[in-house]
Design a protein around this motif. Structure first.
Motif, PDB file in Angstrom:
ATOM      1  N   ARG A   1       7.021   4.010  -9.427  1.00  0.00           N
ATOM      2  CA  ARG A   1       6.037   3.625  -8.413  1.00  0.00           C
ATOM      3  C   ARG A   1       5.269   2.386  -8.849  1.00  0.00           C
TER       4      ARG A   1
ATOM      5  N   LEU B   1       0.827  -1.209   0.000  1.00  0.00           N
ATOM      6  CA  LEU B   1       0.000   0.000   0.000  1.00  0.00           C
ATOM      7  C   LEU B   1       0.861   1.259   0.000  1.00  0.00           C
TER       8      LEU B   1
ATOM      9  N   THR C   1       5.302  -1.310  -6.921  1.00  0.00           N
ATOM     10  CA  THR C   1       4.037  -1.902  -6.471  1.00  0.00           C
ATOM     11  C   THR C   1       3.832  -3.280  -7.074  1.00  0.00           C
TER      12      THR C   1
ATOM     13  N   ALA D   1       2.285   1.797  -3.434  1.00  0.00           N
ATOM     14  CA  ALA D   1       1.280   2.273  -4.392  1.00  0.00           C
ATOM     15  C   ALA D   1       0.962   3.750  -4.217  1.00  0.00           C
ATOM     16  N   HIS D   2       1.287   4.315  -3.044  1.00  0.00           N
ATOM     17  CA  HIS D   2       0.949   5.716  -2.774  1.00  0.00           C
ATOM     18  C   HIS D   2       2.182   6.584  -2.544  1.00  0.00           C
TER      19      HIS D   2
END
Length: 229
Positions: free
Chosen positions: A116, A104, A120, A107-108
């Motif tokens: 990114r 998570l 991920t 992903a952010h």
């Protein structure tokens, strides 16, 4: 669109790959599955970083979209690795939480793609595989009893979409959507049951396809636990 049927060619080639590993005498060797997984994920990272998305050319009708294999193979191969290493992999809620959190966070991250996205996608397959196996073999969930009368899951999955399409044509405008949904679920499950008893069970060892008491009499260690407690 063909609903769930898109996966069948990919599954077929994956199982042929497992057969090839078995013929080559590599199926039970511990390093093989992790090395394949790392190699596939490394190639996927390189493709994403360089913006390449190969379709497969003249092989596409046979093997499917080449780039999509990098979505399919990592979870499949990591699942095989988990089986081979089942006596070494700890069952840890903290490890699962760490994997989920790392995925998570990746992903952010305040990064532009593709870095990114690559990070991920590197974390997602092991997180997904470990999470599914952690829950499936959790001692408090007792999911082993889900298939006590037979494993109807694959047949239900396989026939659900064609059944939904046939019912949509036959019942169009005649019944409310909840009725259609219920009919589709019942018919799909019935097809899964029929598929198990008429086809699938005959291709499995007797200990896995026979009555419940036969399985209890000779439990398989590999079915008792996949992720070691």
């Amino acid at each position: 669109m063909n609903g769930s049927l898109w996966s069948i060619p990919y599954e077929f080639w994956c199982y042929l790959g497992v057969m090839a590993l078995g013929i080559a005498g590599l199926l039970g060797r511990r390093p093989v599955y992790p090395l394949i997984a790392v190699g596939v994920m490394a190639v996927r990272a390189w493709l994403d970083m360089t913006g390449r998305h190969p379709a497969g050319g003249w092989l596409q009708p046979i093997i499917g979209v080449a780039y999509f294999w990098f979505n399919v193979l990592p979870p499949f191969v990591l699942g095989g690795a988990a089986y081979i290493w089942r006596d070494r992999i700890p069952r840890s809620g903290w490890l699962l939480a760490g994997l989920v959190a790392a995925t998570l966070i990746a992903a952010h991250l305040p990064l532009a793609d593709p870095p990114r996205l690559v990070l991920t996608r590197l974390l997602l397959p092991p997180t997904l595989v470990y999470g599914v196996l952690y829950l499936a073999f959790h001692p408090r969930l007792h999911m082993g009893d889900a298939a006590r009368y037979g494993d109807f899951s694959y047949g239900t999955y396989l026939y659900a979409f064609p059944i939904q399409q046939m019912l949509a044509v036959l019942l169009r405008g005649k019944v409310a959507f909840p009725v259609y949904l219920g009919a589709a679920m019942v018919c799909s499950l019935a097809a899964g049951v029929a598929s198990w008893y008429l086809v699938e069970r005959w291709f499995l060892p007797r200990i896995r396809s026979g009555p419940r008491h036969e399985k209890d009499a000779r439990p398989l260690a590999e079915e008792a636990t996949l992720v070691a407690p």
